[in-house]
Design a protein around this motif. Structure first.
Motif, PDB file in Angstrom:
ATOM      1  N   GLN A  74      -2.400 -11.204 -20.146  1.00 39.12           N
ATOM      2  CA  GLN A  74      -2.471 -10.185 -19.098  1.00 39.12           C
ATOM      3  C   GLN A  74      -1.262 -10.267 -18.165  1.00 39.12           C
ATOM      4  O   GLN A  74      -0.728  -9.247 -17.747  1.00 39.12           O
ATOM      5  N   HIS A  75      -0.826 -11.457 -17.879  1.00 47.40           N
ATOM      6  CA  HIS A  75       0.362 -11.672 -17.056  1.00 47.40           C
ATOM      7  C   HIS A  75       1.570 -11.013 -17.719  1.00 47.40           C
ATOM      8  O   HIS A  75       2.373 -10.336 -17.055  1.00 47.40           O
ATOM      9  N   GLU A  76       1.686 -11.176 -19.011  1.00 49.00           N
ATOM     10  CA  GLU A  76       2.780 -10.564 -19.764  1.00 49.00           C
ATOM     11  C   GLU A  76       2.694  -9.036 -19.691  1.00 49.00           C
ATOM     12  O   GLU A  76       3.710  -8.354 -19.511  1.00 49.00           O
ATOM     13  N   HIS A  77       1.482  -8.485 -19.808  1.00 44.52           N
ATOM     14  CA  HIS A  77       1.299  -7.037 -19.706  1.00 44.52           C
ATOM     15  C   HIS A  77       1.733  -6.518 -18.329  1.00 44.52           C
ATOM     16  O   HIS A  77       2.356  -5.462 -18.226  1.00 44.52           O
ATOM     17  N   ILE A  78       1.386  -7.250 -17.294  1.00 40.50           N
ATOM     18  CA  ILE A  78       1.788  -6.861 -15.939  1.00 40.50           C
ATOM     19  C   ILE A  78       3.308  -6.865 -15.814  1.00 40.50           C
ATOM     20  O   ILE A  78       3.897  -5.931 -15.273  1.00 40.50           O
ATOM     21  N   GLU A  79       3.944  -7.924 -16.312  1.00 36.11           N
ATOM     22  CA  GLU A  79       5.403  -7.995 -16.243  1.00 36.11           C
ATOM     23  C   GLU A  79       6.047  -6.829 -17.001  1.00 36.11           C
ATOM     24  O   GLU A  79       6.988  -6.206 -16.518  1.00 36.11           O
ATOM     25  N   GLN A  80       5.517  -6.525 -18.196  1.00 33.41           N
ATOM     26  CA  GLN A  80       6.064  -5.414 -18.984  1.00 33.41           C
ATOM     27  C   GLN A  80       5.886  -4.092 -18.249  1.00 33.41           C
ATOM     28  O   GLN A  80       6.797  -3.264 -18.217  1.00 33.41           O
ATOM     29  N   TYR A  81       4.710  -3.905 -17.685  1.00 34.70           N
ATOM     30  CA  TYR A  81       4.449  -2.683 -16.921  1.00 34.70           C
ATOM     31  C   TYR A  81       5.453  -2.529 -15.786  1.00 34.70           C
ATOM     32  O   TYR A  81       6.052  -1.467 -15.602  1.00 34.70           O
ATOM     33  N   LEU A  82       5.644  -3.578 -15.011  1.00 35.45           N
ATOM     34  CA  LEU A  82       6.557  -3.521 -13.874  1.00 35.45           C
ATOM     35  C   LEU A  82       8.004  -3.315 -14.322  1.00 35.45           C
ATOM     36  O   LEU A  82       8.753  -2.568 -13.692  1.00 35.45           O
ATOM     37  N   GLN A  83       8.378  -3.962 -15.402  1.00 36.47           N
ATOM     38  CA  GLN A  83       9.735  -3.792 -15.921  1.00 36.47           C
ATOM     39  C   GLN A  83       9.979  -2.342 -16.330  1.00 36.47           C
ATOM     40  O   GLN A  83      11.023  -1.771 -16.031  1.00 36.47           O
ATOM     41  N   GLU A  84       9.006  -1.775 -17.018  1.00 34.70           N
ATOM     42  CA  GLU A  84       9.152  -0.394 -17.474  1.00 34.70           C
ATOM     43  C   GLU A  84       9.101   0.592 -16.308  1.00 34.70           C
ATOM     44  O   GLU A  84       9.910   1.510 -16.226  1.00 34.70           O
ATOM     45  N   LYS A  85       8.155   0.423 -15.417  1.00 37.06           N
ATOM     46  CA  LYS A  85       7.981   1.355 -14.310  1.00 37.06           C
ATOM     47  C   LYS A  85       9.174   1.353 -13.358  1.00 37.06           C
ATOM     48  O   LYS A  85       9.612   2.396 -12.895  1.00 37.06           O
ATOM     49  N   TYR A  86       9.685   0.168 -13.063  1.00 37.73           N
ATOM     50  CA  TYR A  86      10.752   0.062 -12.074  1.00 37.73           C
ATOM     51  C   TYR A  86      12.112  -0.248 -12.700  1.00 37.73           C
ATOM     52  O   TYR A  86      13.058  -0.580 -11.994  1.00 37.73           O
ATOM     53  N   ASN A  87      12.182  -0.145 -14.028  1.00 37.83           N
ATOM     54  CA  ASN A  87      13.432  -0.345 -14.751  1.00 37.83           C
ATOM     55  C   ASN A  87      14.082  -1.689 -14.398  1.00 37.83           C
ATOM     56  O   ASN A  87      15.278  -1.763 -14.117  1.00 37.83           O
ATOM     57  N   LEU A  88      13.270  -2.731 -14.383  1.00 38.85           N
ATOM     58  CA  LEU A  88      13.737  -4.071 -14.039  1.00 38.85           C
ATOM     59  C   LEU A  88      14.124  -4.828 -15.302  1.00 38.85           C
ATOM     60  O   LEU A  88      13.545  -4.633 -16.362  1.00 38.85           O
ATOM     61  N   LYS A  89      15.083  -5.728 -15.166  1.00 39.77           N
ATOM     62  CA  LYS A  89      15.468  -6.564 -16.301  1.00 39.77           C
ATOM     63  C   LYS A  89      14.441  -7.668 -16.530  1.00 39.77           C
ATOM     64  O   LYS A  89      14.153  -8.039 -17.647  1.00 39.77           O
ATOM     65  N   SER A  90      13.908  -8.218 -15.445  1.00 42.04           N
ATOM     66  CA  SER A  90      12.882  -9.257 -15.568  1.00 42.04           C
ATOM     67  C   SER A  90      12.035  -9.273 -14.303  1.00 42.04           C
ATOM     68  O   SER A  90      12.456  -8.826 -13.249  1.00 42.04           O
ATOM     69  N   VAL A  91      10.838  -9.811 -14.471  1.00 39.12           N
ATOM     70  CA  VAL A  91       9.904  -9.956 -13.366  1.00 39.12           C
ATOM     71  C   VAL A  91       9.423 -11.395 -13.394  1.00 39.12           C
ATOM     72  O   VAL A  91       9.031 -11.898 -14.435  1.00 39.12           O
ATOM     73  N   THR A  92       9.467 -12.052 -12.254  1.00 40.58           N
ATOM     74  CA  THR A  92       8.985 -13.424 -12.183  1.00 40.58           C
ATOM     75  C   THR A  92       7.877 -13.497 -11.146  1.00 40.58           C
ATOM     76  O   THR A  92       8.083 -13.120  -9.997  1.00 40.58           O
ATOM     77  N   THR A  93       6.710 -13.955 -11.578  1.00 39.94           N
ATOM     78  CA  THR A  93       5.599 -14.150 -10.656  1.00 39.94           C
ATOM     79  C   THR A  93       5.140 -15.590 -10.780  1.00 39.94           C
ATOM     80  O   THR A  93       4.829 -16.058 -11.861  1.00 39.94           O
ATOM     81  N   THR A  94       5.126 -16.278  -9.664  1.00 41.21           N
ATOM     82  CA  THR A  94       4.712 -17.680  -9.686  1.00 41.21           C
ATOM     83  C   THR A  94       3.659 -17.964  -8.627  1.00 41.21           C
ATOM     84  O   THR A  94       3.401 -19.107  -8.306  1.00 41.21           O
ATOM     85  N   SER A  95       3.052 -16.930  -8.100  1.00 39.39           N
ATOM     86  CA  SER A  95       2.054 -17.123  -7.063  1.00 39.39           C
ATOM     87  C   SER A  95       0.881 -17.943  -7.579  1.00 39.39           C
ATOM     88  O   SER A  95       0.362 -17.674  -8.659  1.00 39.39           O
ATOM     89  N   PRO A  96       0.444 -18.943  -6.832  1.00 40.57           N
ATOM     90  CA  PRO A  96      -0.721 -19.728  -7.245  1.00 40.57           C
ATOM     91  C   PRO A  96      -1.983 -18.884  -7.384  1.00 40.57           C
ATOM     92  O   PRO A  96      -2.905 -19.253  -8.080  1.00 40.57           O
ATOM     93  N   LEU A  97      -2.009 -17.719  -6.761  1.00 34.95           N
ATOM     94  CA  LEU A  97      -3.194 -16.867  -6.824  1.00 34.95           C
ATOM     95  C   LEU A  97      -3.163 -15.904  -8.000  1.00 34.95           C
ATOM     96  O   LEU A  97      -4.162 -15.239  -8.267  1.00 34.95           O
ATOM     97  N   ILE A  98      -2.040 -15.827  -8.720  1.00 35.47           N
ATOM     98  CA  ILE A  98      -1.927 -14.826  -9.776  1.00 35.47           C
ATOM     99  C   ILE A  98      -2.971 -15.030 -10.873  1.00 35.47           C
ATOM    100  O   ILE A  98      -3.549 -14.070 -11.372  1.00 35.47           O
ATOM    101  N   ALA A  99      -3.239 -16.271 -11.240  1.00 34.02           N
ATOM    102  CA  ALA A  99      -4.221 -16.518 -12.294  1.00 34.02           C
ATOM    103  C   ALA A  99      -5.608 -16.014 -11.889  1.00 34.02           C
ATOM    104  O   ALA A  99      -6.300 -15.381 -12.684  1.00 34.02           O
TER     105      ALA A  99
END
Length: 108
Positions: A74-99
């Motif tokens: 699911q984390h990977e899906h979120i990163e892909q969504y954000l990359q596609e929506k905002y035309n980003l090269k990469s997305v890094t999320t390391t928040s302890p609350l993300i899980a």
């Protein structure tokens, strides 16, 4: 609990070795061991059986591993969504609350 710890667990399931996983994750073996130990303390249960020949997952560890794999997917899906929506090269999320967020909101 953080994404890196979940990645470590899933790689440990592949390698069955702290040393090999540490190399693959570009972390020192003592740092990997400490990270897994902190996760076990946070969850209140052992996740791994450790021996000189490698590691294996406890029954609790197998359940947590299954959830970790889903969370990482699911984390990977979120990163892909954000990359596609905002035309980003990469997305890094390391928040302890993300899980926790992913489990509560995006679980299959």
């Amino acid at each position: 609990m953080n994404i890196d710890q979940l990645k470590y667990l899933t790689d440990l399931a592949i390698t069955n070795s702290m040393n090999v996983t540490a190399k693959r994750m570009f972390i020192s073996q003592p740092a990997l061991s400490e990270s897994v130990k902190r996760l076990e303390e946070e969850l209140g249960c052992p996740l791994l059986n450790r021996s000189k020949t490698g590691i294996s997952f406890t029954e609790d560890g197998k359940v947590i591993l299954e959830h970790a794999q889903k969370i990482l997917k699911q984390h990977e899906h979120i990163e892909q969504y954000l990359q596609e929506k905002y035309n980003l090269k990469s997305v890094t999320t390391t928040s302890p609350l993300i899980a926790k967020f992913l489990k509560e909101n995006f679980e299959d």
